[in-house]
Design a protein around this motif. Structure first.
Motif, PDB file in Angstrom:
ATOM      1  N   PHE A   1       3.154  -6.320   1.014  1.00 24.30           N
ATOM      2  CA  PHE A   1       2.415  -7.498   1.456  1.00 24.30           C
ATOM      3  C   PHE A   1       3.018  -8.775   0.880  1.00 24.30           C
ATOM      4  CE2 PHE A   1      -0.825 -10.641   0.352  1.00 24.30           C
ATOM      5  CZ  PHE A   1      -1.314 -10.958   1.603  1.00 24.30           C
ATOM      6  N   SER A   2       3.507  -8.717  -0.363  1.00 25.36           N
ATOM      7  CA  SER A   2       4.057  -9.912  -1.003  1.00 25.36           C
ATOM      8  C   SER A   2       5.241 -10.489  -0.234  1.00 25.36           C
ATOM      9  CB  SER A   2       4.476  -9.589  -2.442  1.00 25.36           C
ATOM     10  OG  SER A   2       5.406  -8.527  -2.456  1.00 25.36           O
ATOM     11  N   ARG A   3       5.980  -9.638   0.480  1.00 28.77           N
ATOM     12  CA  ARG A   3       7.113 -10.124   1.262  1.00 28.77           C
ATOM     13  C   ARG A   3       6.644 -10.986   2.427  1.00 28.77           C
ATOM     14  NH1 ARG A   3      12.588 -11.179   0.960  1.00 28.77           N
ATOM     15  NH2 ARG A   3      13.320 -11.490   3.102  1.00 28.77           N
ATOM     16  N   TYR A   4       5.599 -10.572   3.117  1.00 28.54           N
ATOM     17  CA  TYR A   4       5.051 -11.372   4.216  1.00 28.54           C
ATOM     18  C   TYR A   4       4.514 -12.703   3.688  1.00 28.54           C
ATOM     19  CZ  TYR A   4       5.172  -6.979   6.858  1.00 28.54           C
ATOM     20  OH  TYR A   4       5.573  -5.823   7.478  1.00 28.54           O
ATOM     21  N   LEU A   5       3.830 -12.660   2.543  1.00 22.88           N
ATOM     22  CA  LEU A   5       3.285 -13.878   1.958  1.00 22.88           C
ATOM     23  C   LEU A   5       4.398 -14.830   1.544  1.00 22.88           C
ATOM     24  CD1 LEU A   5       0.789 -15.434   1.022  1.00 22.88           C
ATOM     25  CD2 LEU A   5       0.919 -14.187  -1.150  1.00 22.88           C
ATOM     26  N   TYR A   6       5.439 -14.300   0.932  1.00 24.23           N
ATOM     27  CA  TYR A   6       6.594 -15.116   0.528  1.00 24.23           C
ATOM     28  C   TYR A   6       7.247 -15.766   1.742  1.00 24.23           C
ATOM     29  CZ  TYR A   6      11.396 -16.149  -0.870  1.00 24.23           C
ATOM     30  OH  TYR A   6      12.605 -16.759  -1.071  1.00 24.23           O
ATOM     31  N   ASN A   7       7.430 -15.014   2.806  1.00 18.70           N
ATOM     32  CA  ASN A   7       8.031 -15.564   4.022  1.00 18.70           C
ATOM     33  C   ASN A   7       7.194 -16.709   4.582  1.00 18.70           C
ATOM     34  OD1 ASN A   7      10.131 -13.730   3.873  1.00 18.70           O
ATOM     35  ND2 ASN A   7       9.226 -12.300   5.343  1.00 18.70           N
TER      36      ASN A   7
ATOM     37  N   THR B   1       6.192 -12.902   9.034  1.00 20.66           N
ATOM     38  CA  THR B   1       5.289 -13.683   8.198  1.00 20.66           C
ATOM     39  C   THR B   1       3.902 -13.058   8.129  1.00 20.66           C
ATOM     40  OG1 THR B   1       4.771 -15.072  10.116  1.00 20.66           O
ATOM     41  CG2 THR B   1       6.511 -15.842   8.628  1.00 20.66           C
ATOM     42  N   LEU B   2       3.060 -13.652   7.288  1.00 18.52           N
ATOM     43  CA  LEU B   2       1.718 -13.125   7.042  1.00 18.52           C
ATOM     44  C   LEU B   2       0.834 -13.088   8.295  1.00 18.52           C
ATOM     45  CD1 LEU B   2      -0.399 -12.081   5.073  1.00 18.52           C
ATOM     46  CD2 LEU B   2      -0.880 -14.456   4.432  1.00 18.52           C
ATOM     47  N   PRO B   3       0.806 -14.133   9.139  1.00 16.46           N
ATOM     48  CA  PRO B   3      -0.037 -14.044  10.346  1.00 16.46           C
ATOM     49  C   PRO B   3       0.329 -12.862  11.232  1.00 16.46           C
ATOM     50  CG  PRO B   3       0.624 -16.300   9.982  1.00 16.46           C
ATOM     51  CD  PRO B   3       1.404 -15.471   9.012  1.00 16.46           C
TER      52      PRO B   3
END
Length: 288
Positions: free
Chosen positions: A78-84, A234-236
């Motif tokens: 999940f942290s990768r999506y948030l970082y992006n 990305t997160l969305p």
């Protein structure tokens, strides 16, 4: 506090009723925010109660635990999506602010041949929805070989006709005599732009920053169209996958509630910090 108390004592009965009405309206308008926050902390069994509960009876952090830690065992955490999302939003805001301010300054204060044609093109671009240019954007990103890169996220956002229009309307209010005086004192064109135009246009820049952030922070089109590598999404986009498919329709509701709160909070915080700037922009960007 004493000043507020004195102001309340001086209010007429009509002003008192108006204040009470506005406070009640504000409380009603805040109900969706209260629901979003409470929904993220509801345990799994409360998410499906009927009739649904507005406030969480047994608040828990389980949804956030599942969102942050459980996907860690999968290919992309999940942290990768948030970082992006954070990186793309920051790059897009910087690119839009820089390009829009420079374009607005040129269109507002400098004279050149096709100025009216450029302004007409910008006004025409305001009429088009983003969906109408999805295919040209896809072809351009593919032609430039920007798939699976951060530039593929940012490039479609850089040309923002709304940003150029709002900032130009704001810069139009700055007197030409002020700029001419600076040039007489020896200031270069870039110095006039950086030291005079940008500081005076900060309300418009703050408004554009909020609009750009909201658009990029919640955007899924770039991840869907241009990114085939899962680590570049990305997160969305990740949030849409939490409740997609027959298995996740129920199991992913808790994580989706927590992710929805994480998507919402930055927009709320930025708006609260810059709402005064937005009002100044709306006042100065209207009809002269």
């Amino acid at each position: 506090m004493a000043t507020i108390a004195n102001q309340l004592r001086k209010m007429t009965p009509f002003e008192t009723l108006l204040l009470i009405g506005l406070l009640l309206l504000a409380a009603f308008m805040s109900l969706p925010i209260v629901f979003i926050v409470n929904h993220a902390f509801k345990p799994f069994h409360e998410l499906f109660l009927f009739p649904p509960t507005f406030l969480a009876k047994e608040p828990t952090l389980t949804n956030f635990y599942d969102l942050f830690l459980r996907p860690g065992a999968t290919i992309v955490p999940f942290s990768r999506y948030l970082y992006n999302s954070v990186l793309v939003a920051a790059l897009a805001m910087a690119a839009v602010i820089l390009s829009s301010c420079m374009a607005a300054y040129v269109l507002s204060k400098l004279k050149f041949g096709p100025k009216r044609i450029v302004m007409a093109a910008i006004m025409l671009a305001l009429m088009y929805a983003a969906e109408t240019v999805a295919i040209p954007r896809y072809l351009i990103i593919g032609w430039l070989h920007l798939n699976n890169t951060y530039f593929g996220h940012v490039l479609p956002i850089v040309a923002s006709p709304v940003a150029v229009f709002l900032i130009k309307q704001f810069i139009d209010q700055i007197p030409n005599e002020l700029l001419e005086a600076a040039k007489i004192d020896g200031a270069s064109e870039f110095r006039v732009f950086a030291r005079i135009i940008v500081p005076l246009a900060m309300p418009a820049i703050a408004t554009i920053s909020i609009i750009t952030f909201q658009g990029v922070w919640g955007d899924t089109s770039a991840s869907t169209l241009f990114m085939q590598d899962e680590t570049m999404k990305t997160l969305p986009y990740y949030m849409t996958t939490l409740t997609s498919g027959a298995a996740n329709t129920v199991a992913g509701q808790g994580m989706a509630a927590a992710a929805g709160l994480l998507l919402f909070l930055p927009n709320l915080i930025i708006f609260l910090l810059a709402q005064r700037r937005i009002m100044e922009t709306m006042i100065h960007s209207g009809v002269k």
